[in-house]
Design an enzyme around this catalytic site. Structure first.
Site, PDB file in Angstrom:
ATOM      1  N   HIS A   1     -22.998   2.632 -25.442  1.00 50.09           N
ATOM      2  CA  HIS A   1     -23.720   2.878 -24.191  1.00 50.09           C
ATOM      3  C   HIS A   1     -25.145   3.362 -24.471  1.00 50.09           C
ATOM      4  O   HIS A   1     -25.618   4.317 -23.870  1.00 50.09           O
ATOM      5  CB  HIS A   1     -22.951   3.880 -23.307  1.00 50.09           C
TER       6      HIS A   1
ATOM      7  N   ASP B   1     -26.822  -5.504 -22.648  1.00 49.42           N
ATOM      8  CA  ASP B   1     -25.736  -5.421 -21.661  1.00 49.42           C
ATOM      9  C   ASP B   1     -26.416  -5.039 -20.356  1.00 49.42           C
ATOM     10  O   ASP B   1     -26.861  -3.900 -20.196  1.00 49.42           O
ATOM     11  CB  ASP B   1     -24.725  -4.358 -22.125  1.00 49.42           C
TER      12      ASP B   1
ATOM     13  N   HIS C   1     -17.500  -0.554 -12.872  1.00 50.57           N
ATOM     14  CA  HIS C   1     -16.106  -0.344 -13.287  1.00 50.57           C
ATOM     15  C   HIS C   1     -15.360  -0.202 -11.976  1.00 50.57           C
ATOM     16  O   HIS C   1     -15.232   0.887 -11.426  1.00 50.57           O
ATOM     17  CB  HIS C   1     -15.970   0.900 -14.171  1.00 50.57           C
TER      18      HIS C   1
ATOM     19  N   TYR D   1     -18.606  -3.785 -33.983  1.00 49.26           N
ATOM     20  CA  TYR D   1     -19.756  -2.906 -34.220  1.00 49.26           C
ATOM     21  C   TYR D   1     -19.599  -2.299 -35.606  1.00 49.26           C
ATOM     22  O   TYR D   1     -18.622  -1.583 -35.865  1.00 49.26           O
ATOM     23  CB  TYR D   1     -19.796  -1.795 -33.166  1.00 49.26           C
TER      24      TYR D   1
ATOM     25  N   ARG E   1     -21.557  -7.757 -28.956  1.00 47.94           N
ATOM     26  CA  ARG E   1     -20.614  -7.813 -27.831  1.00 47.94           C
ATOM     27  C   ARG E   1     -20.983  -9.033 -27.007  1.00 47.94           C
ATOM     28  O   ARG E   1     -22.173  -9.362 -26.885  1.00 47.94           O
ATOM     29  CB  ARG E   1     -20.701  -6.531 -26.983  1.00 47.94           C
TER      30      ARG E   1
END
Ligand code: GLY
Ligand code: MN
Ligand code: MN
Length: 437
Positions: A241, A258, A359, A386, A404
């Site tokens: 994040h 992202d 989410h 990762y 990702r």
């Protein structure tokens, strides 16, 4: 756009579920002050929005089935010329009824006076206690005003029920209107990812790529991202994040982005990873192909009737086998899966529900059993690998590779639709796009 009749239908379904003597109370999100005279951009509470389409702060929606004066009561800000000169136009009480279909609307300042009367004769209050302390207090004082009536038998004692689960189960299955908005959110986000790839070259800063993303969101009417964009080059691609986004992009590094737009309150959530200079190195290529194979396996597993863990199981199998083939893990596939040997490299889940919240809400298990996928659900599939420089027992040629790949998947009767398919994700397509830029 979602029609007002759709919100009305949702309210009527909700009222059917709670029965004639319940009452639903949904306060708006509180305003968050940033500093001085400035607030953070306002974002409506998603449940309230889902049931009303009303985007203004300082409002409370009340649904009282079978109420003689009307079932949908909205408390909202009154028209106020001075405040509207500073902050913008308000719907006011007339707008609440005419535009949003409220049966009755009162100024928010009337709430304390009106609540006891609205609660009278009800047996169950459907309200999420504990989320908004200020509102909890207002509700408690309304209840206290009713106590005299309970004592002399004019009012049944009230009980609280948390309404959130009921609304969240409704939100889990998206309507045609919602799917259309999510398709647009995904399409705008896809264009933003393409733009970032086109503008990437060694020496640009992570925040400059974030700016390209925001430019594309904004110019399509998506004023805000659905979450803070993650733009990480090199070692930062291994921070799940990472949002500092303030380092220069270095030749030979990977860049992980992202980022997803919020469009009419609906989220997209897309990740792509690409080489800073447009060409994958041999090691980056090997890990990329593995993550892509895992992601395609995860997407293939996402179809009507599949259980929620099906995506993760498919991903874990591909990733573990791939790490064995690359010599990064050693041992037997099943044993390594059993002992979660992949976990230092892939430490998160396959994805999550997606909708008004990134989410999004909705249960993953029902009565302790994993839920099966159904048409109208939208979820992400987002495996990654990762390898930060401090990962133990890994040859340093793999260091600082963080990859990702994330797409947004609508479950359909036939299987699924990848809403975010407009961004290239094969090595060939990414390299071709970057070569042309
Ligand atoms: N962007 C947050 C996530 O992928 O879950
Ligand atoms: Mn994401
Ligand atoms: Mn996600």
């Amino acid at each position: 756009m979602i029609k007002m009749t759709e919100y009305a239908k949702r309210r009527s379904q909700l009222m059917q579920k709670i029965g004639p003597t319940g009452i639903v109370i949904l306060p708006s999100s509180p305003i968050a002050q940033r500093n001085g005279d400035y607030d953070y951009p306002y974002r409506q509470q998603s449940d309230l929005y889902y049931l009303t389409g009303f985007n203004e702060a300082e409002s409370v929606a009340v649904f009282a089935p079978k109420r003689a004066e009307g079932e949908f009561v909205l408390f909202n800000r009154p028209k106020d010329r001075e405040r509207e000169i500073w902050d913008g136009i308000r719907a006011g009480q007339a707008g609440a009824c005419e535009t949003y279909g409220a049966d009755q609307a009162f100024p928010i300042s009337d709430l304390a006076n009106k609540l006891p009367e609205l609660l009278e004769g009800r047996t169950e209050i459907h309200y999420a206690l504990g989320l908004d302390k200020a509102f909890d207090k207002a509700l408690m004082s309304a209840l206290n005003k009713l106590r005299g009536k309970i004592r002399n038998g004019q009012q049944t004692p009230l009980c609280f029920k948390d309404i959130t689960d009921t609304i969240h189960e409704m939100r889990l299955i998206k309507s045609i209107g919602e799917i259309e908005l999510m398709r647009q959110a995904a399409q705008i986000s896809a264009q933003a990812h393409v733009r970032a790839m086109q503008h990437c070259k060694p020496g640009v800063n992570e925040y400059q790529l974030e700016a390209e993303i925001m430019y594309e969101f904004n110019r399509h009417g998506a004023r805000f991202p659905a979450y803070t964009s993650i733009v990480g080059g090199g070692a930062n691609s291994c921070i799940l994040h990472y949002i500092n986004n303030d380092q220069p992009i270095v030749a030979g590094d990977l860049v992980l982005i992202d980022a997803g737009a919020e469009f009419h309150n609906y989220a997209a959530d897309i990740t792509r990873t690409f080489p800073a200079n447009g060409i994958f190195s041999a090691e980056q290529r090997a890990i990329y192909e593995l993550v892509l194979e895992a992601q395609l396996a995860g997407i293939k597993a996402a179809h009507t009737g599949a259980e929620w863990p099906a995506m993760q199981d498919a991903i874990v199998k591909v990733i573990t086998q791939g790490l064995i083939d690359l010599g990064i893990l050693k041992g037997n596939l099943n044993d390594l899966i059993e002992t979660q040997a992949y976990f230092p490299f892939y430490m998160h889940k396959s994805g999550h529900w997606l909708g008004l919240d990134v989410h999004d809400v909705g249960r993953y298990k029902i009565n302790g059993k994993w839920r099966t996928l159904q048409p109208g659900m939208v979820l992400t599939v987002e495996p990654g690998i990762y390898i930060s420089a401090d990962t133990p027992n890994v040859d340093k040629r793999w260091h600082n590779i963080g990859i990702r790949i994330e797409d947004d998947i609508l479950i359909t009767t036939e299987g699924h639709e990848v809403l975010s398919h407009h961004v290239p994700k094969s090595i060939e397509d990414i390299e071709n796009l970057m070569a042309k830029s």
